[in-house]
Scaffold this active site. Structure first.
Site, mmCIF file in Angstrom:
data_model
loop_
_atom_site.group_PDB
_atom_site.id
_atom_site.type_symbol
_atom_site.label_atom_id
_atom_site.label_comp_id
_atom_site.label_asym_id
_atom_site.label_seq_id
_atom_site.Cartn_x
_atom_site.Cartn_y
_atom_site.Cartn_z
ATOM 1 N N ALA A 13 0.801 -1.236 0.000
ATOM 2 C CA ALA A 13 0.000 0.000 0.000
ATOM 3 C C ALA A 13 0.827 1.276 0.000
ATOM 4 C CB ALA A 13 -0.950 -0.005 1.208
ATOM 5 N N GLY A 27 3.608 1.712 -1.699
ATOM 6 C CA GLY A 27 4.382 1.817 -2.947
ATOM 7 C C GLY A 27 3.709 2.736 -3.957
ATOM 8 N N MET A 30 2.338 2.069 -6.920
ATOM 9 C CA MET A 30 1.044 1.566 -7.392
ATOM 10 C C MET A 30 0.067 1.412 -6.229
ATOM 11 S SD MET A 30 0.856 1.261 -10.636
ATOM 12 C CE MET A 30 -0.453 0.093 -10.945
ATOM 13 N N ASN A 64 -0.778 -6.082 -17.335
ATOM 14 C CA ASN A 64 -0.989 -4.648 -17.533
ATOM 15 C C ASN A 64 -2.477 -4.343 -17.335
ATOM 16 O OD1 ASN A 64 -1.084 -1.943 -18.531
ATOM 17 N ND2 ASN A 64 0.860 -2.355 -19.542
ATOM 18 N N HIS A 83 10.440 1.702 -19.354
ATOM 19 C CA HIS A 83 9.888 1.882 -18.010
ATOM 20 C C HIS A 83 10.803 2.757 -17.161
ATOM 21 C CE1 HIS A 83 7.236 -1.479 -19.100
ATOM 22 N NE2 HIS A 83 6.471 -1.105 -18.090
ATOM 23 N N LYS A 103 12.147 -0.041 -11.888
ATOM 24 C CA LYS A 103 11.401 -1.284 -12.149
ATOM 25 C C LYS A 103 12.297 -2.478 -11.842
ATOM 26 C CE LYS A 103 8.672 -3.700 -15.638
ATOM 27 N NZ LYS A 103 7.718 -4.135 -14.609
ATOM 28 N N GLY A 162 6.405 -7.507 -17.754
ATOM 29 C CA GLY A 162 5.361 -8.527 -17.906
ATOM 30 C C GLY A 162 4.545 -8.283 -19.166
#
Ligand code: NAD
Length: 262
Positions: free
Chosen positions: A9, A11, A13, A119, A147, A151, A157
């Site tokens: 949570a 991070g 994203m 994605n 990216h 990463k 992915g």
């Protein structure tokens, strides 16, 4: 209401997922986990205290769905913990092979769903679909994925998935210059399912991919750019709403997009 626990949570994203969940009237943010930030109060106006242990957080908050955006080195353990509790799991963390996903899903109790998307951006799903279609007619193709420089995995992915979709749809592997033309090692990229993939890592980037096809006297470029992490959120919310009606392993947002169109 669908109770959602966000793993990872704190991070990049994870924070975006927290905001997206709090903005939806039918979703309730019941818990947040991130061991590196345990005990801190999560921002984003949630008022929640970040937990350090996923199994304990699941037991105390009883979520309907756990969303995981963490790290390739921990995600498998997290998935095992979530499925063992009989809770549906939405995974955005990349770097897990299809075989590993299948064996993890095998551990899930009947009726529990493991949903994974390389994605969550709808435009990226369309880019992959269009690339698979183009490969039927233009088999010479290379992928450039770009990216941000923090990463954890390369290739992305999304690039792995695109290569596998291209491999499944093109009529054969055409002859093309390979590693034998390299003057500097790595210049010709990596081979994934016989598709050459180049990974660019730079500050300032978010998540981007260009698929370039070459034919006689022509090229075709299909490109998608996530310029902001909010691009992934409609897909994450769709997955949270969809997993309750699913069971077992589902890979790829395209399956949910078609279903949501009715
Ligand atoms: P990040 O490093 O900013 O955040 C990861 C967070 O996970 C960190 O706060 C870290 O402390 C936390 N974490 C580490 N171990 C943990 C554990 N055991 N339990 C809970 N939390 C833990 O990374 P990010 O940029 O947010 O990306 C996370 C993952 O999501 C990466 O694998 C990335 O490739 C992937 N990603 C996927 C998509 C998609 O659409 N599928 C989009 C963007 C990023």
């Amino acid at each position: 209401m669908i109770g959602v626990l966000v793993s990872g949570a704190a991070g990049r994203m994870g924070r975006e997922v927290v905001r997206a969940v709090m903005a939806e009237p039918d979703l309730a943010l019941v818990g947040v986990v991130d061991p590196a930030h345990a005990g801190e109060t999560l921002g984003e106006g949630s008022g929640l205290v970040i937990a350090g242990d996923l199994a304990t957080a699941i037991a105390t908050t009883a979520p309907d769905v756990v969303v995981d955006f963490t790290h390739p080195s921990v995600v498998e353990g997290n998935i095992r913990t979530v499925l063992a509790a009989g809770v549906d799991c939405v995974v955005g963390t990349t770097g897990i092979s299809q075989e590993r996903l299948e064996s993890l899903a095998d551990t899930a109790p009947e009726g529990t769903c493991l949903f994974v998307a390389p994605n969550f951006a709808i435009g990226a799903v369309l880019m992959m679909r269009f690339a698979a279609e183009a490969a039927r007619h233009l088999p010479h193709v290379e992928i450039i994925e770009l990216h941000h420089d923090r990463k954890a995995d390369a290739p992305s992915g999304t690039a792995l998935r695109t290569a596998s979709l291209i491999a499944a749809s093109r009529p054969g592997v055409p002859d093309a210059p390979g590693k034998e033309t390299e003057v500097a090692e790595g210049a010709r990229g990596a081979l994934v399912d016989d598709v050459t993939v180049h990974s660019v890592r730079l500050p300032g980037l978010v998540a981007h991919q260009e698929v370039i096809f070459g034919g006689q006297g022509q090229t075709l470029s299909i490109r998608h750019d996530s310029i902001d992490r909010t691009s992934f959120m409609p897909g994450v919310v769709l997955a949270i709403r969809s997993v309750g009606a699913r069971s077992g392993l589902v890979v790829g947002l395209e399956h949910l997009m078609e279903a949501s169109r009715g």
